[in-house]
Design a protein around this motif. Structure first.
Motif, PDB file in Angstrom:
ATOM      1  N   ALA A  52      -5.583  10.136   0.176  1.00  0.00           N
ATOM      2  CA  ALA A  52      -4.491   9.499   0.928  1.00  0.00           C
ATOM      3  C   ALA A  52      -5.080   8.893   2.198  1.00  0.00           C
ATOM      4  O   ALA A  52      -5.393   9.595   3.165  1.00  0.00           O
TER       5      ALA A  52
ATOM      6  N   VAL B 255      -6.112   1.556   5.791  1.00  0.00           N
ATOM      7  CA  VAL B 255      -5.365   0.618   4.955  1.00  0.00           C
ATOM      8  C   VAL B 255      -5.325  -0.760   5.605  1.00  0.00           C
ATOM      9  O   VAL B 255      -5.535  -1.795   4.948  1.00  0.00           O
TER      10      VAL B 255
ATOM     11  N   ASN C 148       0.638  12.013  -0.876  1.00  0.00           N
ATOM     12  CA  ASN C 148      -0.079  13.281  -0.748  1.00  0.00           C
ATOM     13  C   ASN C 148       0.836  14.379  -1.259  1.00  0.00           C
ATOM     14  O   ASN C 148       1.904  14.607  -0.699  1.00  0.00           O
TER      15      ASN C 148
ATOM     16  N   SER D 285       0.856  -1.187   0.000  1.00  0.00           N
ATOM     17  CA  SER D 285       0.000   0.000   0.000  1.00  0.00           C
ATOM     18  C   SER D 285       0.886   1.229   0.000  1.00  0.00           C
ATOM     19  O   SER D 285       1.777   1.353   0.849  1.00  0.00           O
TER      20      SER D 285
ATOM     21  N   SER E 133       0.565   5.306   0.121  1.00  0.00           N
ATOM     22  CA  SER E 133      -0.269   6.491   0.337  1.00  0.00           C
ATOM     23  C   SER E 133       0.575   7.709   0.033  1.00  0.00           C
ATOM     24  O   SER E 133       1.612   7.930   0.674  1.00  0.00           O
TER      25      SER E 133
END
Length: 730
Positions: free
Chosen positions: A84, A90, A26, A22, A24
């Protein structure tokens, strides 16, 4: 940590179990966080975190360029979200899906075997008849948001609803944007003037087919739930594709360009939806073709145009009377009209002239396009194929501008062809009517024209009655069912529905309501049953009258027989020097008292070349039964064959005797042949003097013509009728 912001995973993954990764990211600056990226996997117990960097080093406007994995691993489905997500979310998604992923065993062979395996490329035969020349494009036109919806209270209602929504949804702890708080049209609006359009859905306004709107690739809207585009301020934002069509949309059009190599046809398919109609959304499609003419097809086209030019030349040969008429008008002399120069003949002559001129215009305008169609199609397809769709160096706007420019060029050419085809269609319809009118030349072929001519007055009044009733029913249907049924949505659609009902195609659900049942039954009784039967009765009656007239017509023969006799007569006229029909009819029209015309009479006219021509003329026409010499007695024709008495059939002689006795009792005896000859001579002299008097008056001279006294009770009856009938037969 270079591993996180370069998007490279260096930890060894499992070759037999699924690996969870995963990332994420931003790229919006936040206080105390800056720009950050976080990578979470199931390979280690900790996550990687970094901040104070742009997400993609080589492209700051993108989220990431790719994910690189340096070890063999099983790849699970990839999911992209527009936010995000926090690590807690998650982890929750991972735990919800980990059991389902454990069930999937993955590939049945190891990575070494899969790497060594080659994938053959197999050519697939070309089975579609047409191929897309470019990606399908969607084009939409829309208006600006406005409070003016066409009704006075609409603006007030929108403002009140906006205030209510702001009070309910934008109060603490919720927060709405400044535009939502101040602009009432952000909640509900109506489309207004579209002359000043700004950026919409990350797209700039473009012009296509005379309309200003927004264009995008069809698959971008249909295959994605959301898109990341820049707004009018240049800031990136997530846009839901479901909002591409909203309440401000006026029309949507999907454009596809095909090429069919087997037929050499370039096709533009347009599927349009109009949201601005009063009743409902109107969806339509249009298929426009541009065909290539080459080799044999081009030769056939040229041959067909040559035959058309020959036909035009033949049509123009019949314009002699128009030239003579114009010459007389220029000389300003009151010359008498030629025999047969009626209003209908003048009209048909002018129609032929205009048709010939229209054909010449059509050939001149279309010939060059047909000859150059192959080169034009080749150039156009090369332009479509030259659009660099896969090139990242060319902007999407530039690609779409090129596409619309080429499509507009193709549509302009197709519309030009369509305009010429419309002109050709008008010419064909006029020629069709001319052919129908020409069938009136023979009694046996004049079934259509003769029936319509006899029934024209009744058909006109029946049409007025039918139109009035259909307009009344259309008004009732629109008023009663227009808001609940599409087939009565507008007055025009209601008329179309009634026209189909006139031929028995009633709506399938006409029994759904009592009102619809009553409407359909009334229409069926009044229009479908009564009016249609009235029309049928008018046509049948006119046809029966025409049939009776054909039966009474003695000079009529079978069409091919009459045609062959006309050709023979025309041939003999040029061979033996016979006079024209107009010349002979003028002479015979002056012989009012003759029952039969002999060899000497024809030779005395001086119209024939010699006696042999007179003999051939009599021999040719003697084979017709209706031209046999009638039996003549002291008082004229035998009553059984006389034009005056023959309609009485077997009672003709009895009626003749009774008439003779009555005239003797009244002191007005029956005229003998000498008396009739004297009266006919006086009539001929009177007509001649009257004609001369009119000519002198036209020259400004006053002339008084004295007519001989005539006994109106002793006018020619049977002899004059017979001689006129004889002239018409001949």
């Amino acid at each position: 940590n270079r591993d996180s912001y370069w998007n490279i995973e260096m930890n060894k993954a499992s070759n037999t179990q699924w690996t969870f990764i995963s990332i994420s990211l931003n790229n919006h600056f936040q206080k105390d966080l800056g720009y950050y990226g976080e990578v979470v996997t199931n390979l280690q117990s900790f996550s990687e975190y970094n901040k104070d960097f742009r997400v993609c080093l080589f492209n700051e406007s993108a989220f990431f360029m790719g994910i690189e994995v340096n070890y063999p691993m099983l790849i699970s489905p990839i999911m992209l979200t527009h936010q995000a997500l926090p690590m807690a979310v998650v982890q929750q998604q991972y735990l919800e899906n980990v059991q389902q992923m454990d069930i999937r065993t993955g590939p049945t062979v190891d990575n070494r075997e899969r790497v060594a395996t080659t994938i053959p490329v197999v050519k697939q035969d070309f089975f579609p008849r047409s191929a897309l020349m470019a990606a399908p494009v969607i084009f939409t036109t829309r208006g600006n948001a406005s409070l003016d919806c066409g009704f006075g209270y609409s603006a007030t209602w929108i403002e009140d609803e906006h205030k209510r929504a702001v009070a309910q949804r934008c109060g603490a702890p919720f927060r709405c944007s400044a535009s939502t708080l101040t602009d009432p049209t952000s909640l509900i609006s109506c489309p207004a003037d579209s002359s000043q359009l700004s950026v919409f859905f990350g797209l700039k306004p473009v012009t296509f087919s005379g309309s200003v709107g927004y264009s995008d690739f069809l698959y971008s809207i249909t295959e994605n739930d959301f898109l990341f585009r820049n707004n009018s301020q240049g800031q990136g934002q997530i846009l839901m594709t479901s909002s591409f069509i909203d309440s401000l949309t006026e029309a949507v059009e999907v454009i596809l360009v095909f090429f069919t190599p087997s037929n050499g046809i370039t096709t533009v398919l347009s599927i349009a939806a109009d949201f601005a109609t009063a009743a409902t959304v109107s969806v339509s499609y249009k298929i426009q073709h541009f065909e290539v003419l080459e080799k044999g097809r081009l030769a056939g086209y040229i041959a067909a145009q040559a035959l058309v030019l020959i036909n035009v030349a033949l049509l123009l040969t019949n314009t002699r009377r128009v030239g003579a008429w114009v010459a007389r008008k220029l000389r300003k002399k009151g010359a008498p009209s030629e025999p047969g120069s009626s209003a209908s003949s003048w009209l048909t002559t002018w129609v032929e002239i205009l048709s010939a001129a229209a054909v010449l215009v059509y050939i001149c305008l279309s010939f060059h396009n047909k000859i150059d169609s192959a080169n034009y199609t080749k150039s156009l397809l090369q332009k479509f194929g030259g659009i660099p769709w896969a090139s990242p160096d060319v902007s999407i706007e530039s690609k779409k501008d090129s596409f619309f420019r080429y499509v507009s060029d193709l549509l302009a050419t197709i519309e030009s062809e369509a305009s010429l085809n419309t002109l050709c269609n008008i010419i064909l319809v006029v020629n069709l009517l001319r052919v129908i009118q020409c069938t009136s030349l023979h009694p046996r072929l004049a079934l259509l024209t003769g029936t319509l001519q006899r029934a024209l007055d009744d058909l006109w009044h029946a049409a007025l009655l039918t139109g009035t009733l259909m307009i009344c029913f259309a008004g009732i249907g629109t008023w009663k069912f227009g808001n609940i049924r599409d087939d009565f949505g507008t007055f025009e659609i209601a008329l179309q529905t009634e026209f189909m009902m006139l031929f028995g195609q009633f709506p399938e659900d006409w029994t759904s309501t009592r009102e619809m049942q009553l409407f359909t039954v009334l229409y069926t009784l009044i229009v479908f049953l009564l009016i249609l039967n009235f029309l049928l009765a008018i046509i049948v009656e006119a046809y029966m009258e025409l049939r009776a007239a054909i039966i009474e017509q003695e000079t009529e023969q079978e069409f091919l027989t009459d045609l062959l006799d006309c050709l023979r007569a025309l041939f003999n006229r040029y061979i033996y020097g016979w006079p024209s029909a107009q010349q002979l009819s003028r002479v015979l029209g002056e012989w009012q008292a003759k029952f039969a015309i002999s060899f000497d009479d024809l030779h005395a006219t001086g119209l024939f070349r010699n006696k042999e021509a007179v003999g051939k003329f009599i021999k040719f026409y003697s084979k017709f039964d209706f031209l046999e010499a009638p039996a003549v007695g002291k008082y004229g024709l035998d009553p059984s064959v006389s034009c005056e008495w023959r309609d009485l059939g077997g009672d003709a002689k009895l009626a003749y005797k009774i008439t003779k006795s009555l005239r003797m009792a009244m002191g007005k005896p029956m005229l003998g042949l000498k008396d009739e000859l004297r009266a006919a001579t006086q009539q001929h002299t009177a007509r001649k003097l009257t004609k001369e008097g009119k000519e002198e008056r036209s020259n400004g001279e006053a002339t008084v013509t004295l007519r001989p006294e005539e006994d109106r009770s002793n006018k020619l009856s049977a002899p004059s009728k017979f001689s006129s009938d004889f002239i018409l037969r001949l």
